[in-house]
Design a protein around this motif. Structure first.
Motif, PDB file in Angstrom:
ATOM      1  N   VAL A  48      36.008  51.764 -74.152  1.00 60.63           N
ATOM      2  CA  VAL A  48      34.876  51.800 -75.067  1.00 60.63           C
ATOM      3  C   VAL A  48      34.623  53.271 -75.389  1.00 60.63           C
ATOM      4  O   VAL A  48      34.598  54.107 -74.493  1.00 60.63           O
ATOM      5  CB  VAL A  48      33.625  51.182 -74.402  1.00 60.63           C
ATOM      6  CG1 VAL A  48      32.407  51.315 -75.292  1.00 60.63           C
ATOM      7  CG2 VAL A  48      33.887  49.720 -74.060  1.00 60.63           C
ATOM      8  N   ILE A  49      34.463  53.560 -76.668  1.00 63.46           N
ATOM      9  CA  ILE A  49      34.191  54.936 -77.089  1.00 63.46           C
ATOM     10  C   ILE A  49      32.794  54.974 -77.698  1.00 63.46           C
ATOM     11  O   ILE A  49      32.488  54.208 -78.613  1.00 63.46           O
ATOM     12  CB  ILE A  49      35.233  55.419 -78.108  1.00 63.46           C
ATOM     13  CG1 ILE A  49      36.609  55.479 -77.438  1.00 63.46           C
ATOM     14  CG2 ILE A  49      34.842  56.788 -78.678  1.00 63.46           C
ATOM     15  CD1 ILE A  49      37.748  55.790 -78.392  1.00 63.46           C
ATOM     16  N   LEU A  50      31.958  55.832 -77.149  1.00 60.18           N
ATOM     17  CA  LEU A  50      30.590  55.960 -77.639  1.00 60.18           C
ATOM     18  C   LEU A  50      30.308  57.422 -77.934  1.00 60.18           C
ATOM     19  O   LEU A  50      30.839  58.316 -77.287  1.00 60.18           O
ATOM     20  CB  LEU A  50      29.593  55.458 -76.587  1.00 60.18           C
ATOM     21  CG  LEU A  50      29.678  53.985 -76.193  1.00 60.18           C
ATOM     22  CD1 LEU A  50      28.775  53.697 -75.015  1.00 60.18           C
ATOM     23  CD2 LEU A  50      29.330  53.092 -77.366  1.00 60.18           C
ATOM     24  N   GLN A  51      29.437  57.650 -78.907  1.00 64.82           N
ATOM     25  CA  GLN A  51      29.031  59.014 -79.195  1.00 64.82           C
ATOM     26  C   GLN A  51      27.929  59.419 -78.228  1.00 64.82           C
ATOM     27  O   GLN A  51      26.990  58.662 -77.984  1.00 64.82           O
ATOM     28  CB  GLN A  51      28.525  59.136 -80.637  1.00 64.82           C
ATOM     29  CG  GLN A  51      28.173  60.559 -81.015  1.00 64.82           C
ATOM     30  CD  GLN A  51      27.530  60.629 -82.386  1.00 64.82           C
ATOM     31  OE1 GLN A  51      27.773  59.794 -83.233  1.00 64.82           O
ATOM     32  NE2 GLN A  51      26.708  61.638 -82.591  1.00 64.82           N
ATOM     33  N   VAL A  65      29.833  53.797 -82.204  1.00 63.65           N
ATOM     34  CA  VAL A  65      30.485  54.487 -83.309  1.00 63.65           C
ATOM     35  C   VAL A  65      30.938  53.436 -84.313  1.00 63.65           C
ATOM     36  O   VAL A  65      31.751  52.573 -83.990  1.00 63.65           O
ATOM     37  CB  VAL A  65      31.696  55.303 -82.808  1.00 63.65           C
ATOM     38  CG1 VAL A  65      32.358  56.039 -83.963  1.00 63.65           C
ATOM     39  CG2 VAL A  65      31.262  56.278 -81.721  1.00 63.65           C
ATOM     40  N   ASP A  66      30.400  53.510 -85.517  1.00 66.46           N
ATOM     41  CA  ASP A  66      30.743  52.515 -86.529  1.00 66.46           C
ATOM     42  C   ASP A  66      31.978  52.904 -87.334  1.00 66.46           C
ATOM     43  O   ASP A  66      32.602  52.073 -87.970  1.00 66.46           O
ATOM     44  CB  ASP A  66      29.577  52.315 -87.500  1.00 66.46           C
ATOM     45  CG  ASP A  66      28.373  51.726 -86.790  1.00 66.46           C
ATOM     46  OD1 ASP A  66      28.571  50.953 -85.838  1.00 66.46           O
ATOM     47  OD2 ASP A  66      27.240  52.044 -87.178  1.00 66.46           O
ATOM     48  N   ASN A  67      32.292  54.193 -87.312  1.00 68.03           N
ATOM     49  CA  ASN A  67      33.380  54.674 -88.154  1.00 68.03           C
ATOM     50  C   ASN A  67      34.726  54.441 -87.475  1.00 68.03           C
ATOM     51  O   ASN A  67      35.045  55.056 -86.467  1.00 68.03           O
ATOM     52  CB  ASN A  67      33.163  56.168 -88.443  1.00 68.03           C
ATOM     53  CG  ASN A  67      34.146  56.689 -89.464  1.00 68.03           C
ATOM     54  OD1 ASN A  67      35.322  56.353 -89.439  1.00 68.03           O
ATOM     55  ND2 ASN A  67      33.663  57.524 -90.357  1.00 68.03           N
ATOM     56  N   GLU A  68      35.497  53.562 -88.075  1.00 64.21           N
ATOM     57  CA  GLU A  68      36.788  53.182 -87.496  1.00 64.21           C
ATOM     58  C   GLU A  68      37.742  54.374 -87.409  1.00 64.21           C
ATOM     59  O   GLU A  68      38.489  54.529 -86.450  1.00 64.21           O
ATOM     60  CB  GLU A  68      37.399  52.071 -88.361  1.00 64.21           C
ATOM     61  CG  GLU A  68      38.498  51.282 -87.679  1.00 64.21           C
ATOM     62  CD  GLU A  68      38.039  50.588 -86.399  1.00 64.21           C
ATOM     63  OE1 GLU A  68      38.796  50.673 -85.413  1.00 64.21           O
ATOM     64  OE2 GLU A  68      36.958  49.988 -86.385  1.00 64.21           O
ATOM     65  N   LEU A  69      37.701  55.239 -88.411  1.00 65.76           N
ATOM     66  CA  LEU A  69      38.581  56.409 -88.417  1.00 65.76           C
ATOM     67  C   LEU A  69      38.232  57.364 -87.297  1.00 65.76           C
ATOM     68  O   LEU A  69      39.109  57.938 -86.640  1.00 65.76           O
ATOM     69  CB  LEU A  69      38.505  57.125 -89.768  1.00 65.76           C
ATOM     70  CG  LEU A  69      39.061  56.337 -90.950  1.00 65.76           C
ATOM     71  CD1 LEU A  69      38.779  57.055 -92.260  1.00 65.76           C
ATOM     72  CD2 LEU A  69      40.554  56.097 -90.780  1.00 65.76           C
ATOM     73  N   THR A  70      36.938  57.532 -87.058  1.00 69.46           N
ATOM     74  CA  THR A  70      36.495  58.395 -85.961  1.00 69.46           C
ATOM     75  C   THR A  70      36.949  57.814 -84.625  1.00 69.46           C
ATOM     76  O   THR A  70      37.485  58.524 -83.778  1.00 69.46           O
ATOM     77  CB  THR A  70      34.961  58.546 -85.983  1.00 69.46           C
ATOM     78  OG1 THR A  70      34.577  59.152 -87.217  1.00 69.46           O
ATOM     79  CG2 THR A  70      34.487  59.410 -84.827  1.00 69.46           C
ATOM     80  N   LEU A  71      36.750  56.515 -84.458  1.00 64.20           N
ATOM     81  CA  LEU A  71      37.177  55.863 -83.218  1.00 64.20           C
ATOM     82  C   LEU A  71      38.672  56.058 -82.989  1.00 64.20           C
ATOM     83  O   LEU A  71      39.109  56.388 -81.891  1.00 64.20           O
ATOM     84  CB  LEU A  71      36.881  54.356 -83.278  1.00 64.20           C
ATOM     85  CG  LEU A  71      35.432  53.932 -83.103  1.00 64.20           C
ATOM     86  CD1 LEU A  71      35.294  52.442 -83.344  1.00 64.20           C
ATOM     87  CD2 LEU A  71      34.936  54.293 -81.716  1.00 64.20           C
ATOM     88  N   GLN A  72      39.426  55.864 -84.051  1.00 62.14           N
ATOM     89  CA  GLN A  72      40.874  55.989 -83.961  1.00 62.14           C
ATOM     90  C   GLN A  72      41.270  57.417 -83.579  1.00 62.14           C
ATOM     91  O   GLN A  72      42.112  57.641 -82.720  1.00 62.14           O
ATOM     92  CB  GLN A  72      41.477  55.604 -85.322  1.00 62.14           C
ATOM     93  CG  GLN A  72      42.868  55.016 -85.254  1.00 62.14           C
ATOM     94  CD  GLN A  72      42.973  53.819 -84.315  1.00 62.14           C
ATOM     95  OE1 GLN A  72      42.157  52.914 -84.345  1.00 62.14           O
ATOM     96  NE2 GLN A  72      43.982  53.834 -83.459  1.00 62.14           N
TER      97      GLN A  72
END
Length: 90
Positions: A48-51, A65-72
């Motif tokens: 899980v990735i969280l800001q 994090v809603d931004n898929e590109l950021t998560l990736q």
């Protein structure tokens, strides 16, 4: 039997239940910081990735994090940094 470690973070899920995560990494990306967490439940198979947001010196909060590109992007950095520790299945 998991070894006790200081890397456990407890968050509440949508239902208000406490969920334990193992803290794996803190990754700076685009002037923000992201935590990479692994649920400690037996059936967990993805991180899980969280800001990370610091409200003040003593309070931290974690934001989805809603931004898929950021998560990736964050995940790619994590994979690169952790490749000696984890076997990633693509």
């Amino acid at each position: 039997d998991k070894m006790a470690n200081d890397n456990i973070i407890i968050l509440n899920d949508d239902e208000g239940r406490e969920v334990e995560f193992e803290f794996l990494d803190l990754i700076p990306y685009r002037s923000k910081e992201y935590v990479v967490l692994l649920p400690t439940s037996e059936d967990a198979d993805e991180v899980v990735i969280l800001q990370l947001e610091e409200a003040d010196d003593e309070t931290e909060s974690y934001i989805n994090v809603d931004n898929e590109l950021t998560l990736q992007a964050v995940f790619e950095i994590f994979k690169e940094r952790a490749k000696d520790t984890f076997n990633f299945i693509d």
